[in-house]
Design a protein around this motif. Structure first.
Motif, PDB file in Angstrom:
ATOM      1  N   ASN A 179     -32.142  18.214 -35.105  1.00  0.00           N
ATOM      2  CA  ASN A 179     -31.776  18.750 -33.660  1.00  0.00           C
ATOM      3  C   ASN A 179     -32.646  17.984 -32.587  1.00  0.00           C
ATOM      4  N   CYS A 180     -33.001  16.877 -32.969  1.00  0.00           N
ATOM      5  CA  CYS A 180     -34.140  16.445 -31.795  1.00  0.00           C
ATOM      6  C   CYS A 180     -33.446  15.729 -30.839  1.00  0.00           C
ATOM      7  N   SER A 181     -33.971  15.844 -29.529  1.00  0.00           N
ATOM      8  CA  SER A 181     -33.506  15.087 -28.389  1.00  0.00           C
ATOM      9  C   SER A 181     -33.328  13.978 -28.423  1.00  0.00           C
ATOM     10  N   ILE A 182     -32.092  13.383 -27.638  1.00  0.00           N
ATOM     11  CA  ILE A 182     -31.847  11.907 -27.731  1.00  0.00           C
ATOM     12  C   ILE A 182     -33.188  11.172 -27.245  1.00  0.00           C
ATOM     13  N   HIS A 183     -34.141  11.837 -26.536  1.00  0.00           N
ATOM     14  CA  HIS A 183     -35.205  11.039 -26.053  1.00  0.00           C
ATOM     15  C   HIS A 183     -36.382  11.149 -26.861  1.00  0.00           C
ATOM     16  N   ALA A 184     -36.050  11.686 -28.175  1.00  0.00           N
ATOM     17  CA  ALA A 184     -37.077  12.092 -29.255  1.00  0.00           C
ATOM     18  C   ALA A 184     -37.022  11.401 -30.415  1.00  0.00           C
ATOM     19  N   GLU A 210     -40.606  14.185 -31.984  1.00  0.00           N
ATOM     20  CA  GLU A 210     -41.749  14.021 -31.211  1.00  0.00           C
ATOM     21  C   GLU A 210     -41.169  13.089 -29.995  1.00  0.00           C
ATOM     22  N   CYS A 211     -41.322  13.551 -28.856  1.00  0.00           N
ATOM     23  CA  CYS A 211     -40.666  13.236 -27.478  1.00  0.00           C
ATOM     24  C   CYS A 211     -41.201  11.600 -27.406  1.00  0.00           C
ATOM     25  N   ASN A 212     -40.410  10.741 -27.088  1.00  0.00           N
ATOM     26  CA  ASN A 212     -40.627   9.418 -26.637  1.00  0.00           C
ATOM     27  C   ASN A 212     -41.746   9.172 -25.644  1.00  0.00           C
ATOM     28  N   ALA A 213     -42.045   8.158 -25.485  1.00  0.00           N
ATOM     29  CA  ALA A 213     -43.233   7.704 -24.497  1.00  0.00           C
ATOM     30  C   ALA A 213     -42.652   7.740 -23.111  1.00  0.00           C
ATOM     31  N   GLY A 214     -43.110   8.393 -22.364  1.00  0.00           N
ATOM     32  CA  GLY A 214     -42.510   8.729 -20.894  1.00  0.00           C
ATOM     33  C   GLY A 214     -41.984  10.133 -20.854  1.00  0.00           C
ATOM     34  N   TYR A 215     -41.804  10.731 -21.956  1.00  0.00           N
ATOM     35  CA  TYR A 215     -41.058  11.945 -21.846  1.00  0.00           C
ATOM     36  C   TYR A 215     -41.909  12.972 -22.300  1.00  0.00           C
ATOM     37  N   PHE A 216     -41.739  14.379 -22.135  1.00  0.00           N
ATOM     38  CA  PHE A 216     -42.765  15.447 -22.579  1.00  0.00           C
ATOM     39  C   PHE A 216     -41.843  16.859 -23.017  1.00  0.00           C
ATOM     40  N   GLY A 217     -42.483  17.298 -24.190  1.00  0.00           N
ATOM     41  CA  GLY A 217     -41.606  18.589 -24.419  1.00  0.00           C
ATOM     42  C   GLY A 217     -41.842  18.841 -25.846  1.00  0.00           C
ATOM     43  N   ASP A 218     -41.134  19.675 -26.438  1.00  0.00           N
ATOM     44  CA  ASP A 218     -41.293  20.125 -28.014  1.00  0.00           C
ATOM     45  C   ASP A 218     -40.441  19.147 -28.766  1.00  0.00           C
ATOM     46  N   GLY A 219     -39.860  18.083 -28.483  1.00  0.00           N
ATOM     47  CA  GLY A 219     -39.190  17.235 -29.369  1.00  0.00           C
ATOM     48  C   GLY A 219     -37.563  17.806 -29.398  1.00  0.00           C
ATOM     49  N   VAL A 220     -37.301  18.729 -29.252  1.00  0.00           N
ATOM     50  CA  VAL A 220     -36.061  19.198 -29.376  1.00  0.00           C
ATOM     51  C   VAL A 220     -35.625  18.999 -27.913  1.00  0.00           C
ATOM     52  N   THR A 221     -36.405  19.679 -26.881  1.00  0.00           N
ATOM     53  CA  THR A 221     -36.014  19.266 -25.472  1.00  0.00           C
ATOM     54  C   THR A 221     -37.008  18.434 -24.946  1.00  0.00           C
ATOM     55  N   CYS A 222     -36.730  17.452 -24.378  1.00  0.00           N
ATOM     56  CA  CYS A 222     -37.817  16.287 -23.804  1.00  0.00           C
ATOM     57  C   CYS A 222     -37.320  15.981 -22.305  1.00  0.00           C
ATOM     58  N   GLN A 223     -38.370  16.127 -21.365  1.00  0.00           N
ATOM     59  CA  GLN A 223     -37.837  15.861 -20.101  1.00  0.00           C
ATOM     60  C   GLN A 223     -38.866  14.535 -19.658  1.00  0.00           C
ATOM     61  N   GLN A 224     -38.428  14.031 -18.912  1.00  0.00           N
ATOM     62  CA  GLN A 224     -38.828  12.521 -18.425  1.00  0.00           C
ATOM     63  C   GLN A 224     -39.886  12.851 -17.275  1.00  0.00           C
ATOM     64  N   PHE A 225     -40.918  12.302 -17.354  1.00  0.00           N
ATOM     65  CA  PHE A 225     -42.085  12.272 -16.332  1.00  0.00           C
ATOM     66  C   PHE A 225     -41.488  11.743 -15.116  1.00  0.00           C
ATOM     67  N   ASP A 226     -41.744  12.431 -14.026  1.00  0.00           N
ATOM     68  CA  ASP A 226     -41.001  11.934 -12.591  1.00  0.00           C
ATOM     69  C   ASP A 226     -42.081  11.114 -11.966  1.00  0.00           C
ATOM     70  N   PHE A 227     -41.968   9.761 -12.508  1.00  0.00           N
ATOM     71  CA  PHE A 227     -43.021   8.857 -12.048  1.00  0.00           C
ATOM     72  C   PHE A 227     -42.716   8.538 -10.543  1.00  0.00           C
ATOM     73  N   CYS A 228     -41.430   8.565 -10.198  1.00  0.00           N
ATOM     74  CA  CYS A 228     -41.257   8.488  -8.763  1.00  0.00           C
ATOM     75  C   CYS A 228     -41.312   9.635  -7.911  1.00  0.00           C
ATOM     76  N   GLY A 229     -41.612  10.666  -8.338  1.00  0.00           N
ATOM     77  CA  GLY A 229     -41.288  11.977  -7.634  1.00  0.00           C
ATOM     78  C   GLY A 229     -42.054  11.974  -6.594  1.00  0.00           C
ATOM     79  N   ASN A 230     -43.346  11.389  -6.361  1.00  0.00           N
ATOM     80  CA  ASN A 230     -44.101  11.561  -4.851  1.00  0.00           C
ATOM     81  C   ASN A 230     -43.603  10.244  -4.032  1.00  0.00           C
TER      82      ASN A 230
END
Length: 422
Positions: A240-245, A257-277
């Motif tokens: 049940n890993c995330s598509i980004h894990a 394990e979340c892929n590089a550029g993402y964070f979370g528990d591996g089941v749910t991975c969110q992308q770091f908002d590098f362009c947020g600022n």
């Protein structure tokens, strides 16, 4: 019919992937024996490749099964002559770097495999299978409850090939599952007999040469999953890993394990908002994109980077692609900020998808003709008035003079008349 067959196969695959589970988990033990051909037809160089493959295969399987798995490597070649009456359990013709349960670490197996000497003799495959079935599996601490796997690696026809059906019958009796790998000039018929009694290609793998053995390892482990020896949720798709894990298989489990550029528990991975600022706010005509897990400012379409700024591209410059885009006849290219326009040339107007020469409309013609006629009439009136005025200036004086003269004569006559009366 083909559609329904394909559908059934797909459903079977899905069912297998969803039911990827090993039975009894920690209570199941695996005894795996590699029976390796050491005949002269292999050659010393290829035998070194065999040892490298054994090191990789045992390491991978130990990582998959964990401590529940015990391994053994048995190299075979010659056979004890029947006249010497040597019991198969006492034969010293086999090279066995480690038996089941002797090596519990990859370091131990690697060291002993590397020191295994090449036998360089004949190909008594049946004799080797008998040794594994009758002797080596029985020596296991978990016999007979363990799941037993025999992996045969050979490169040619067996010297005692006619007896191979007997070896297969013995393996079935002892609940041993055979996987067979043929390399080079193998006998496919013999491989099938050793793998499944000769009825199909099940649990049978082939390789053109020893350098291609690595590709066989992956297929072999997948077949282990299909046979139900262990559950690899990552390969079966039952995780049940995330598509980004990334799914990482473990004995009886897995982790995400979340892929590089993402964070979370591996089941749910969110992308770091590098362009947020909005790091590109100071760079006009640019936008932020993430590349290699870092923000980058990229010039918008129609602009190019120049000395740290985004400047407009003049698509209408000579030789630029934009100038060639305006291929429609009677058009000209007009540069705009971030792009260009193809407009009709002077004297032309758009008509559907082409530029045509401008035509005067009927109302315009009427207005022009009416205006012209009015001008002509005005001019004619002006000329008439001028001519008339000139004519009056010539005759009026003469008429006035005659009238005066006539009046004078009348006055004189009047005066003469008065005198006569006197």
């Amino acid at each position: 019919m083909n559609f329904f067959i394909g559908l059934l196969c797909s459903l079977a695959l899905v069912s297998w992937s969803l039911s990827c589970r090993t039975e009894d988990n920690d209570n199941v033990h695996f005894d795996i024996i590699f029976v390796v051909d050491g005949s002269a037809s292999i050659g010393a160089a290829n035998f070194e490749l065999v040892k490298t493959w054994l090191d990789t295969a045992t390491t991978s399987m130990l990582n998959t099964f964990g401590s529940r798995a015990h391994f053994e490597v048995l190299q075979y070649s010659n056979m004890d002559p029947p006249t010497k009456h040597v019991p198969i359990a006492k034969s010293t013709l086999f090279a066995i770097p480690f038996r089941l349960g002797e090596c519990e670490s990859t370091r131990c197996m690697k060291s002993r495999i590397s020191h295994m000497e090449y036998l360089n003799g004949h190909t008594y495959t049946y004799y080797a299978l008998r040794r594994a079935i009758e002797v080596e599996f029985v020596l296991s601490a978990h016999y007979p409850s363990s799941k037993k796997v025999l992996i045969l690696l050979t490169d040619g026809a067996a010297t005692d090939g006619t007896l191979l059906p007997l070896a297969f019958e013995a393996s079935v009796k002892e609940n041993i599952t055979n996987f067979v790998i043929g390399v080079g000039n193998y006998s496919e018929e013999e491989l099938k007999i050793s793998a499944n009694g000769g009825v199909s290609n099940e649990r049978l793998f082939t390789s053109a040469d020893y350098r291609s053995l690595s590709s066989v390892s992956a297929a072999l482990e997948l077949d282990f999953i299909r046979q139900g020896f262990f559950c690899d949720e990552c390969r079966s798709g039952s995780h049940n890993c995330s598509i980004h894990a990334t799914c990482i298989n473990k004995p009886d489990s897995f982790r995400c394990e979340c892929n590089a550029g993402y964070f979370g528990d591996g089941v749910t991975c969110q992308q770091f908002d590098f362009c947020g600022n909005n790091p590109c706010s100071d760079l006009k005509h640019s936008y932020c994109v993430v590349m290699n897990n870092r923000p980058h400012c990229v010039c918008k379409e129609g602009f190019r980077e120049q000395h740290g700024s985004c400047v407009d591209i003049n698509e209408c410059e000579s030789g630029h692609l934009g100038a060639e885009i305006c291929e429609m006849a009677n058009t000209v290219c007009h540069n705009i900020d971030g792009g260009h326009l193809c407009l009709c040339a002077e004297g032309y107007e758009i008509d559907g998808d082409k530029c045509i020469e401008k035509q005067l409309e009927t109302d315009s013609v009427i207005v022009i003709v009416t205006f012209s006629l009015a001008i002509l009439i005005i001019i004619a009136l002006i000329i008439f008035i001028v001519v008339k005025s000139r004519n009056r200036g010539t005759f009026y004086p003469q008429s006035a003079s005659s009238e005066c003269e006539q009046n004078a004569e009348e006055v004189q006559l009047y005066q003469i008349g008065d005198r006569q009366l006197d």
